[in-house]
Design a protein around this motif. Structure first.
Motif, PDB file in Angstrom:
ATOM      1  N   UNK A  47       0.802  -1.225   0.000  1.00 47.84           N
ATOM      2  CA  UNK A  47       0.000   0.000   0.000  1.00 47.84           C
ATOM      3  C   UNK A  47       0.839   1.281   0.000  1.00 47.84           C
ATOM      4  N   UNK A  49       2.575   1.969  -2.387  1.00 46.97           N
ATOM      5  CA  UNK A  49       2.493   2.376  -3.800  1.00 46.97           C
ATOM      6  C   UNK A  49       1.035   2.433  -4.276  1.00 46.97           C
ATOM      7  N   UNK A  50       0.100   2.527  -3.331  1.00 49.25           N
ATOM      8  CA  UNK A  50      -1.324   2.623  -3.710  1.00 49.25           C
ATOM      9  C   UNK A  50      -1.589   3.981  -4.368  1.00 49.25           C
ATOM     10  N   UNK A  51      -2.236   3.983  -5.545  1.00 50.12           N
ATOM     11  CA  UNK A  51      -2.470   5.271  -6.224  1.00 50.12           C
ATOM     12  C   UNK A  51      -3.681   6.035  -5.679  1.00 50.12           C
TER      13      UNK A  51
ATOM     14  N   UNK B  71       1.411  -0.263  -9.868  1.00 48.37           N
ATOM     15  CA  UNK B  71       1.118   1.150 -10.169  1.00 48.37           C
ATOM     16  C   UNK B  71       1.423   1.481 -11.628  1.00 48.37           C
ATOM     17  N   UNK B 100      -5.067  -2.491  -9.982  1.00 52.60           N
ATOM     18  CA  UNK B 100      -3.924  -2.341  -9.053  1.00 52.60           C
ATOM     19  C   UNK B 100      -3.978  -3.430  -7.977  1.00 52.60           C
TER      20      UNK B 100
END
Lengths: 152, 115
Positions: A47, A49-51, B71, B100
């Motif tokens: 998380x 790198x969660x967008x 990502x 994702x």
């Protein structure tokens, strides 16, 4: 195309847009901490790198572009979508930098924490910008714009 | 509780700084690099090294690499949906979150299965 600064762009933003990004950033960091506490560092690490913030950023990019075109008496919808698509393409390239950050940090953190942070940050900037330059050199930015313009 | 309050403010400040940097950069694709900046990561890893040992933080960073690969897929998918399907940005970015999640957890599971 060379990167450049456009400080006037800060005036386009409304105060609540900055508040939204601050709050989303804070929530994302708290939630990542809670996930790591509950399910461990392996799942929590994903998380990082969660967008989550990207949803707000891309929407704001689209909105700002549409607002600019509305002021000129145009719909601006296509330009808004194109601006958000270019922002997303940039984020995909930035993802290579984020990958370099994570790999560098995981290798160095057990040796020296300060060096790990510094080297990882340099790795992020180097990989992200190199990916962007390569993408530009391949003419892919123009392809995104032309694909967007070709639609009915 | 105070740790989570600190997390909230540090994360909010880090994300805002990277986002504002992206706002003042042109062209849009270059500014987009800052949409994938390690803002939440810097805040979280910075606090994790205070509260945990280095091996815990190293595991977090290794998993973050799978999240970063997810990502890349996510951002590419959002770009395609916006260009080809004419979705609005909010709808495209939220819908692609499913991608994702699938990619990130699949890579995490695969890495666990192989080690």
């Amino acid at each position: 195309m060379r990167p450049k600064l456009s400080l006037g762009a800060l005036k386009e933003g409304r105060w609540y847009e900055y508040v939204v990004r601050f709050v989303l950033g804070g929530i994302a960091t708290v939630v990542t901490g809670l996930i790591s506490s509950r399910w461990g560092p392996s799942i929590g690490g994903l998380f990082l790198a969660l967008p989550a913030i990207f949803c707000a950023s891309a929407t704001l990019v689209e909105k700002h572009e549409m607002r600019r075109k509305h002021e000129a008496g145009l719909s601006g919808r296509r330009r808004g979508e194109e601006a958000a698509a270019l922002d997303a393409a940039g984020a995909a390239l930035g993802g290579f930098g984020l990958l370099a950050f994570a790999v560098t940090f995981s290798f160095l953190v057990e040796r020296n924490v300060a060096v790990a942070f510094a080297a990882s940050f340099v790795a992020w900037a180097t990989f992200a910008m190199t990916a962007w330059w390569a993408w530009q050199a391949a003419g892919s930015g123009a392809k995104v714009r032309s694909t967007s313009a070709e639609r009915p | 509780m105070s740790e989570y309050v600190a997390r909230f403010f540090i994360g909010g400040i880090a994300v805002s700084l990277f986002a504002m940097t992206g706002d003042v950069l042109r062209p849009k694709s270059f500014a987009g690099l800052f949409g994938a900046a390690p803002s939440v990561a810097l805040a979280t890893l910075g606090l994790a090294v205070i509260h945990h040992d280095a091996s815990y933080v190293s595991i977090q960073a290794k998993s973050m690499a799978w999240g970063a690969l997810a990502l890349i897929c996510y951002s590419w998918a959002v770009c395609q949906v916006l260009m080809r399907l004419r979705w609005r940005a909010l709808a495209a970015t939220i819908a692609c979150l499913a991608l994702w999640i699938v990619v990130a957890f699949s890579l995490e599971w695969l890495s666990g299965a192989m080690s």
